[in-house]
Design a protein around this motif. Structure first.
Motif, PDB file in Angstrom:
ATOM      1  N   ILE B  83       0.841  -1.199   0.000  1.00  0.00           N
ATOM      2  CA  ILE B  83       0.000   0.000   0.000  1.00  0.00           C
ATOM      3  C   ILE B  83       0.873   1.244   0.000  1.00  0.00           C
ATOM      4  CG2 ILE B  83      -1.709   1.306   1.323  1.00  0.00           C
ATOM      5  CD1 ILE B  83      -2.830  -1.427   2.229  1.00  0.00           C
ATOM      6  N   SER B  84       1.988   1.196   0.731  1.00  0.00           N
ATOM      7  CA  SER B  84       2.900   2.340   0.734  1.00  0.00           C
ATOM      8  C   SER B  84       3.466   2.586  -0.650  1.00  0.00           C
ATOM      9  CB  SER B  84       4.076   2.130   1.685  1.00  0.00           C
ATOM     10  OG  SER B  84       3.611   1.723   2.914  1.00  0.00           O
ATOM     11  N   ILE B  85       3.721   1.499  -1.370  1.00  0.00           N
ATOM     12  CA  ILE B  85       4.233   1.665  -2.730  1.00  0.00           C
ATOM     13  C   ILE B  85       3.212   2.417  -3.574  1.00  0.00           C
ATOM     14  CG2 ILE B  85       4.882   0.479  -4.863  1.00  0.00           C
ATOM     15  CD1 ILE B  85       6.052  -1.724  -3.255  1.00  0.00           C
ATOM     16  N   LEU B  86       1.948   2.042  -3.440  1.00  0.00           N
ATOM     17  CA  LEU B  86       0.896   2.718  -4.208  1.00  0.00           C
ATOM     18  C   LEU B  86       0.869   4.203  -3.867  1.00  0.00           C
ATOM     19  CD1 LEU B  86      -2.013   0.127  -3.950  1.00  0.00           C
ATOM     20  CD2 LEU B  86      -0.822   0.833  -6.033  1.00  0.00           C
ATOM     21  N   ARG B  87       0.981   4.482  -2.573  1.00  0.00           N
ATOM     22  CA  ARG B  87       0.919   5.881  -2.164  1.00  0.00           C
ATOM     23  C   ARG B  87       2.095   6.656  -2.751  1.00  0.00           C
ATOM     24  NH1 ARG B  87       0.323   8.681   3.796  1.00  0.00           N
ATOM     25  NH2 ARG B  87       0.631  10.799   3.021  1.00  0.00           N
ATOM     26  N   ALA B  88       3.273   6.048  -2.674  1.00  0.00           N
ATOM     27  CA  ALA B  88       4.460   6.738  -3.168  1.00  0.00           C
ATOM     28  C   ALA B  88       4.407   6.927  -4.681  1.00  0.00           C
ATOM     29  CB  ALA B  88       5.710   5.964  -2.788  1.00  0.00           C
ATOM     30  N   GLN B  89       3.680   6.059  -5.357  1.00  0.00           N
ATOM     31  CA  GLN B  89       3.578   6.214  -6.813  1.00  0.00           C
ATOM     32  C   GLN B  89       2.460   7.184  -7.191  1.00  0.00           C
ATOM     33  OE1 GLN B  89       3.122   1.980  -7.617  1.00  0.00           O
ATOM     34  NE2 GLN B  89       5.026   2.056  -8.759  1.00  0.00           N
ATOM     35  N   GLY B  90       1.783   7.713  -6.187  1.00  0.00           N
ATOM     36  CA  GLY B  90       0.724   8.678  -6.459  1.00  0.00           C
ATOM     37  C   GLY B  90      -0.603   8.043  -6.783  1.00  0.00           C
ATOM     38  N   LYS B  91      -0.689   6.719  -6.605  1.00  0.00           N
ATOM     39  CA  LYS B  91      -1.965   6.070  -6.939  1.00  0.00           C
ATOM     40  C   LYS B  91      -2.866   6.093  -5.709  1.00  0.00           C
ATOM     41  CE  LYS B  91       0.291   3.140 -10.287  1.00  0.00           C
ATOM     42  NZ  LYS B  91       0.907   1.834 -10.520  1.00  0.00           N
ATOM     43  N   SER B  92      -3.306   7.297  -5.357  1.00  0.00           N
ATOM     44  CA  SER B  92      -4.038   7.447  -4.102  1.00  0.00           C
ATOM     45  C   SER B  92      -5.323   6.656  -4.036  1.00  0.00           C
ATOM     46  CB  SER B  92      -4.383   8.914  -3.842  1.00  0.00           C
ATOM     47  OG  SER B  92      -3.304   9.723  -4.149  1.00  0.00           O
ATOM     48  N   SER B  93      -6.128   6.664  -5.091  1.00  0.00           N
ATOM     49  CA  SER B  93      -7.408   5.950  -4.986  1.00  0.00           C
ATOM     50  C   SER B  93      -7.205   4.467  -4.814  1.00  0.00           C
ATOM     51  CB  SER B  93      -8.340   6.218  -6.174  1.00  0.00           C
ATOM     52  OG  SER B  93      -7.720   7.018  -7.110  1.00  0.00           O
TER      53      SER B  93
END
Lengths: 199, 252
Positions: B83-93
């Motif tokens: 989930i942190s990876i998603l956040r760091a990639q800007g994929k917030s939704s």
């Protein structure tokens, strides 16, 4: 235009919290000569505001009111807003940036919005890492990048690089730090002294 | 090289570019010699890679976490890292969606609830952020920070009802910790705004003026105490007094 105080502190703020979004205010001297050209607003200092969650209202309001009062005492005016986003590739102004910058331009028509370009941020500071936006017809338009916006780019670059090297950002105080402990001084007198020392 | 990475890990350095340089070489050339260390090194490099926006490394890391989860679906650490990876990639939704799914299973994970509230705040979805903070306050009734943050979210949502609610939660935060400056300022601001609203009754206005005045005096006191002995802070004290005065005018 930006005096090196403002530039240094903006970068130090971003360097102190590399994994967070950060923002802050730029202040200019109030007195302006009558016959001076439009862009002779000189940003003489900057006040780092927050790191982390930038989208909450109450502390931002407190900061704006408090810093405004401080400005009045020192014959300054809040003249701009800067923000560095959380992610490296993201340098566009978001809702928060536009809202705050718009509010500032209500009081100061030549207000500028500055976005830091995280992707070009290096220790050596070879290039200015800012995108400067001006308010025209209710929209924020990005200026052509150049070093004209600096009072003295070589000095600014030299001083900022030196401060980053010596990790001065560890002692930089932003408004969040001030709220954590009131003795933390957001005018950053120690950093100001270091800057003057390096001139 | 391994020692360098270990030192940086132990001292919690976030010198991401260097970590990526050293780490990438270590992984590519010497993976077989790393043994058990390999996982922790992968993770360190991945976090650094995300900081430097090295999406290619992040993708590799994601695949690793997927394989960990295949073997052990209850590995919460791996799930949260994804989930942190998603956040760091800007994929917030997507991060939000994954985090919500995670919380359906692991409803007691406070760190996750807090992370979710932050994600919602960044997306300006204050109602959902408030919900997350409500969960946190329920399980941590003595935590003044959650109360104070809840107050901030309600205040940001705006409207008379939310401002009054905000004021109550700021007050609660102060009861739990009377030195929480954000709660004190929050109380002052919300009470002032309620008092200044044309929609309130005379009694509500009077009460809020009282709350605001109390908060103002506490704020002044806090600044006086902080400024004692420091010449430079005198500026701040004066600025605070002025700020408090300027708001008084809007209240009346």
């Amino acid at each position: 235009r930006t005096y090196f105080f403002s530039y240094c502190k903006m970068l130090l703020h971003a360097a102190k919290y590399p994994h967070c979004a950060v923002n802050g205010l730029l202040v200019a001297e109030k007195h302006k000569k009558k016959d001076s050209p439009r862009d002779s607003v000189l940003c003489v200092d900057c006040v780092p505001l927050f790191h982390g969650a930038l989208a909450l209202a109450p502390m931002l309001e407190v900061a704006l009111t408090l810093i405004d009062a401080w400005c009045k005492e020192n014959k300054y005016v809040i003249a701009g807003y800067y923000q560095a986003n959380e992610r490296i590739k993201e340098a566009r102004p978001n809702q928060v940036a536009e809202k705050v910058a718009a509010r500032i331009s209500e009081n100061f028509s030549e207000a500028a919005m500055i976005m830091l370009d995280n992707s070009r941020f290096t220790m050596d500071c070879f290039v200015p890492v800012l995108f400067i936006y001006d308010h025209h017809d209710n929209k924020w338009k990005c200026r052509e990048p150049s070093t004209d916006c600096f009072e003295d780019w070589i000095e600014a670059q030299k001083i900022t690089a030196a401060l980053l090297e010596s990790k001065s950002y560890e002692s930089l105080v932003d408004f969040d730090n001030h709220l954590d402990d009131l003795r933390n001084d957001w005018t950053n007198p120690e950093i100001n002294k270091s800057v003057l020392h390096l001139c | 090289m391994r020692d360098k990475l270990r030192k940086w890990r132990e001292e919690n350095f976030r010198n991401s570019e260097q970590i990526v340089d050293v780490g990438e070489e270590l992984i590519n050339e010497h993976a077989s010699k790393l043994g058990d260390d390999i996982w922790i090194i992968y993770e360190q490099v991945m976090i650094a890679a995300l900081d430097c926006s090295r999406d290619d490394l992040a993708w590799d890391a994601n695949k690793l976490y997927d394989s960990i989860l295949q073997d052990d679906p209850t590995n919460t650490a791996a799930r949260k890292r994804k989930i942190s990876i998603l956040r760091a990639q800007g994929k917030s939704s997507e991060a939000i969606r994954e985090l919500n799914e995670y919380l359906e299973q692991f409803v007691g994970d406070q760190e996750a609830w807090h992370e979710l509230s932050e994600l919602y705040i960044n997306e300006h979805d204050y109602a959902k952020a408030a919900f997350c903070l409500e969960e946190l306050m329920m399980t941590n009734p003595h935590n003044h920070l959650y109360c104070e943050q809840y107050g901030e979210v309600k205040y940001t949502q705006g409207g008379l009802e939310n401002l009054e609610l905000a004021r109550k939660y700021f007050a609660q935060a102060l009861k739990l910790n009377n030195r929480n400056m954000r709660a004190l300022f929050g109380l002052y601001m919300s009470a002032s705004h309620v008092a200044a609203s044309p929609k309130v009754s005379a009694k509500v206005k009077k009460d809020n003026v009282k709350y605001a005045a109390w908060a103002a005096s506490q704020i002044s006191r806090a600044y006086q105490m902080a400024g004692r002995g420091k010449k430079e802070n005198k500026c701040s004290v004066k600025a605070v007094e002025e700020m408090l005065e300027s708001m008084q005018i809007t209240m009346s």
